[in-house]
Design an enzyme around this catalytic site. Structure first.
Site, PDB file in Angstrom:
ATOM      1  N   GLY A 139       1.375  -2.201   4.384  1.00 14.48           N
ATOM      2  CA  GLY A 139       2.095  -3.478   5.501  1.00 14.48           C
ATOM      3  C   GLY A 139       1.019  -4.160   5.619  1.00 14.48           C
ATOM      4  CB  THR A 142      -0.770   0.051   1.228  1.00 12.47           C
ATOM      5  OG1 THR A 142      -1.784  -1.386   1.483  1.00 12.47           O
ATOM      6  CG2 THR A 142      -1.957   0.939   1.401  1.00 12.47           C
TER       7      THR A 142
END
Length: 540
Positions: free
Chosen positions: A428, A346
């Site tokens: 993450g 992301t």
């Protein structure tokens, strides 16, 4: 990179993102009189060009938007499963993690940008046109830019899996090898797609000329998605979830995101006096990890698409439930683990303008490089978020027609006296709530500035891309006595290098509504940069 180039201060506008060229595009928008939404749109589009391993038009996106009065709403851009599902037997009992059959959900990122643009134009009187906000990304894709170290890392990291990423390695390698540092990267096909979006509007991605091209490319690649699935894709406008923390309120997106999980972790930590816990000590890491475990148990049991399953949001965030969960945390002993692992990658975007408006945003293609498949000749790398579904009919996240998958993304805001004072988010997957717990406690409980909070050693509970053990990973700059004490309490430990890119790439902006001052930073583990508008030149 030294702290003074990673962090920034300003009283006139602030942006942060994992790529300096994207941050600069957002800052240019603010400098030209634009607002926080417009800056975030420009940044996101540039990341779709410069950070293709973590972000793209073929992915999902989430925004928390706060106006100058402190009114907050969320845009939840989650692509849904197709109405006509492939036969489960074709999966051999599992949804593929890569390739065409992982292209199992539509992509809502562009709709998020379009709806946000309409809010800016219609409610905030944003001065920029849609075309103007896309033009920096178009120029980067057409004219080229220096490849990032993050992209080089993830190309090298996945090199042995090249066969499963057919849309990545032919397009992104140079003569069969990872490009040299600072190599020029051009994306002409993606530039053409962005030009089409700029000229024809954002819904063209879903029900226009571009949608027809995408639908044909998806079908040819072997994805079950069809034109009708693209046309049905809409980001949701929703009120955020919130929880009290240290005199303020933490905000997050609603399920099927794990925003509720981050809030539950922080709600548990609210029940402990962190002023009696030294930051960075064994007690500190142990308490955060044990709070994560309690929240993950609830997440894995309940969090899914509330349109199709019951998600007990109010109960999970209730004082009674948090009190009960907190009672299960023992400071002398670790709860045995593992629990199921979620992966993904992301990019965080933060933007604040001089009027007091603010945006906290995350963009994603799920795994690094998503499905690994580009759609036709569009240059669009499609995500693989559909691989997050379960095929277990008793699981709340079981695959179903039109269903939205569980999502790890959860950008956030911290409000004090009704005004945003911290914007935050991270890359993450499973690590997102864990990293956010560390950053938020360091900034709120221990008073750290954004850069210091981001640079401090971090932990990650569970599997990672490079370590399949369900251990507690700690960066090796954690003191040795902390490793010893955590092991004594029963934590199974693994060491990873200090400042490891596997620990996520968060960003944060601290805002002071009283003075108008802003302080931002992006993780030193990334290529990111926070940038602030300078003081205006005095009149002659």
């Amino acid at each position: 990179m030294p702290a003074d180039t990673r962090s920034a201060t300003s009283r006139h506008g602030m942006v942060t993102s994992p790529h300096v060229l994207a941050s600069q595009a957002g800052l240019d928008v603010l400098a030209a009189g634009g607002n926080a939404i417009e800056a975030a749109i420009a940044i996101a589009c540039c990341l779709y060009v410069t950070y293709p391993h973590f972000a793209g038009l073929g992915g999902d996106a989430f925004m928390l938007i706060a106006d100058k009065a402190g009114k907050v709403h969320t845009l939840s851009g989650i692509g849904q499963a197709p109405q006509q599902l492939p036969a489960h037997s074709g999966y051999g009992g599992a949804i593929p993690l890569r390739g065409p059959q992982s292209m199992l959900t539509s992509a809502a990122a562009v709709d998020v940008l379009g709806q946000a643009f309409e809010t800016s134009r219609d409610t905030w009187a944003g001065p920029h046109s849609w075309q103007q906000l896309l033009s920096p990304a178009i120029a980067l894709a057409r004219e080229g830019f220096a490849i990032s170290e993050s992209e080089r890392f993830w190309l090298d990291f996945r090199l042995q899996e090249a066969a499963s990423l057919p849309g990545v390695y032919p397009a992104y390698l140079a003569d069969g090898a990872v490009p040299a540092a600072q190599s020029l990267r051009r994306q002409p096909a993606l530039a053409t797609t962005l030009e089409t979006l700029a000229a024809r509007g954002y819904r063209d991605f879903y029900d226009g000329q571009l949608a027809a091209t995408l639908a044909q490319g998806l079908a040819q690649a072997g994805s079950p998605l069809r034109a009708a699935d693209l046309a049905a894709t809409r980001a949701r406008v929703e009120a955020p979830l919130s929880i009290a923390y240290r005199g303020g309120s933490l905000l997050a997106h609603r399920p099927p995101t794990q925003g509720i999980t981050t809030l539950e972790i922080m709600g548990l930590l609210q029940r402990f006096d962190l002023q009696r816990v030294k930051e960075g000590s064994a007690d500190y890491y142990h308490l955060l990890v044990e709070a994560v475990k309690q929240a993950f148990i609830d997440r894995n049991r309940f969090v899914a698409d509330p349109d199709q399953v019951e998600v007990p949001v109010e109960r999970l965030l209730s004082a009674a439930h948090l009190d009960a969960r907190a009672q299960h945390i023992r400071m002398d002993r670790a709860l045995p683990w593992p629990q199921p692992f979620q992966t993904g990658d992301t990019a965080f975007i933060g933007a604040a303008d001089s009027a007091g408006n603010a945006v906290s945003m995350l963009v994603t293609v799920y795994f690094d490089w998503g499905s690994g498949v580009q759609v036709g000749d569009t240059g669009v790398l499609w995500h693989n978020r559909g691989a997050a579904f379960s095929l277990d009919p008793n699981h709340p996240n079981c695959l179903a027609p039109g269903k939205r998958p569980f999502h790890t993304l959860n950008p956030g805001m911290y409000l004090q006296n009704g005004k945003p004072t911290i914007l935050y988010g991270t890359q993450g997957a499973d690590g997102q709530p864990q990293t956010l717990a560390a950053i938020l406690t360091r900034m709120i409980d221990y008073g750290m500035d954004p850069y210091t909070a981001l640079a401090r050693p971090r932990f990650l509970l569970g599997k990672t891309f490079s370590d399949a053990r369900d251990s507690l990973k700690l960066e090796e700059d954690v003191p040795e006595d902390v490793f010893t004490e955590l092991a004594r309490r029963g934590h199974g430990l693994s060491r990873i290098p200090a400042q490891s890119p596997l620990m996520g790439h968060p960003g944060a902006i601290r805002l002071d509504p009283a003075t108008g001052s802003m302080q931002g930073a992006h993780d030193p583990r990334s290529d990111g940069r926070a940038l602030g508008l300078p003081e205006p030149n005095p009149a002659p």
